[in-house]
Design an enzyme around this catalytic site. Sequence first.
Site, PDB file in Angstrom:
ATOM      1  N   GLU A 155      66.088  67.797  57.721  1.00  0.00           N
ATOM      2  CA  GLU A 155      65.495  69.133  57.915  1.00  0.00           C
ATOM      3  C   GLU A 155      66.363  69.908  58.905  1.00  0.00           C
ATOM      4  OE1 GLU A 155      61.396  69.139  59.303  1.00  0.00           O
ATOM      5  OE2 GLU A 155      61.752  71.044  60.335  1.00  0.00           O
ATOM      6  N   ARG A 205      66.651  77.963  63.368  1.00  0.00           N
ATOM      7  CA  ARG A 205      66.503  78.502  64.724  1.00  0.00           C
ATOM      8  C   ARG A 205      67.813  78.984  65.297  1.00  0.00           C
ATOM      9  NH1 ARG A 205      63.090  73.633  67.601  1.00  0.00           N
ATOM     10  NH2 ARG A 205      61.785  73.194  65.786  1.00  0.00           N
ATOM     11  N   THR A 213      61.411  75.409  60.552  1.00  0.00           N
ATOM     12  CA  THR A 213      61.145  76.667  61.252  1.00  0.00           C
ATOM     13  C   THR A 213      61.139  77.832  60.261  1.00  0.00           C
ATOM     14  OG1 THR A 213      62.426  75.662  63.072  1.00  0.00           O
ATOM     15  CG2 THR A 213      61.550  77.846  63.448  1.00  0.00           C
ATOM     16  N   LYS A 268      52.065  69.180  58.351  1.00  0.00           N
ATOM     17  CA  LYS A 268      52.761  68.704  59.542  1.00  0.00           C
ATOM     18  C   LYS A 268      51.774  68.813  60.702  1.00  0.00           C
ATOM     19  CE  LYS A 268      56.726  70.203  62.205  1.00  0.00           C
ATOM     20  NZ  LYS A 268      58.135  70.525  61.956  1.00  0.00           N
TER      21      LYS A 268
HETATM   22  O1  LIG Z   1      60.287  71.629  67.944  1.00  0.00           O
HETATM   23  C1  LIG Z   1      60.143  70.506  67.532  1.00  0.00           C
HETATM   24  C2  LIG Z   1      61.189  69.810  66.829  1.00  0.00           C
HETATM   25  O2  LIG Z   1      61.280  70.375  65.600  1.00  0.00           O
HETATM   26  C3  LIG Z   1      60.954  68.357  66.724  1.00  0.00           C
HETATM   27  O3  LIG Z   1      60.357  67.943  67.868  1.00  0.00           O
HETATM   28  P1  LIG Z   1      61.116  66.988  68.893  1.00  0.00           P
HETATM   29  O4  LIG Z   1      62.415  67.665  69.266  1.00  0.00           O
HETATM   30  O5  LIG Z   1      60.172  66.917  70.051  1.00  0.00           O
HETATM   31  O6  LIG Z   1      61.336  65.690  68.222  1.00  0.00           O
HETATM   32  C1  LIG Z   2      58.765  72.602  64.823  1.00  0.00           C
HETATM   33  C2  LIG Z   2      58.673  72.894  63.409  1.00  0.00           C
HETATM   34  O1  LIG Z   2      57.722  72.607  62.798  1.00  0.00           O
HETATM   35  C3  LIG Z   2      59.744  73.545  62.745  1.00  0.00           C
HETATM   36  O2  LIG Z   2      60.647  74.023  63.419  1.00  0.00           O
HETATM   37  O3  LIG Z   2      59.707  73.628  61.517  1.00  0.00           O
END
Ligand SMILES: O=C[C@H](O)COP(=O)(O)O
Ligand SMILES: CC(=O)C(=O)O
Length: 233
Positions: free
Chosen positions: A48, A52, A76, A136
Amino acid sequence: MTAAPSVPPPSVLGLGPVLPVVVLDGLAPGDAVPLARALVAGGLPAVEITLRTPGAEEAVRRVAAEVPEAVVGAGTVLTPEHVASAVDAGARFLVSPGWTDRLLEAARASGVPFLPGVSTASEVMALLERGVTEMKFFPARAAGGPAYLAALASPLPRARFCPTGGVGPDSAPDYLALPNVACVGGSWMLPPEAVRTRDWPRIERLAREAARLGAHAGPGPRPGGLSAGDRCR
Ligand SMILES: O=C[C@H](O)COP(=O)(O)O
Ligand SMILES: CC(=O)C(=O)O
């Protein structure tokens, strides 16, 4: 005349027990190619890439074109415009920290599997009302961790989750042991420093350790999902 049964889209939760979440901070889109190869070599073929950072869609495009053994998706995904650009880039699945009706509609129309985020019972109920059973759980640790998800299983047994956010090798087995958890997502196998310094061997090693956690997980509610060769659009 009866309508032909519709074929349900492949499941995001069936991609595998561990879903790596990539933030390409400070990297060029092309760096996603060796990064994805390192994850695949470590045993994590679903990747994934979060939208961002500048160039994230281009990174999805490069991985889709150059790493056929990976199943690349976009994270995201916040707006219908993100759905369109991610799908155009070749994303095979879409993930969001939350959801809106506009986003659900855009994802449905795209035909690409979508995993919306939730963190409360009411959000779960609203998605179930809309026919969505795979979600999720985000941000998993801050929202209550494995104990919280375990408490949702009895009143909301139809919902299936991929907890993400603050998950690591210490907590992943606790989540994966739950009857309503199919996979866990996270970035623990992609430490920012290793990503920034393009330390692909370290990422491969961490991916291998993460994949081992998944291999030791119990049977869980793990539906069939996408494989690298599948096409879903
Ligand atoms: O913002 C969350 C990320 O997508 C995944 O979380 P993490 O960095 O805490 O594993
Ligand atoms: C954190 C999350 O769910 C995403 O960035 O898709």
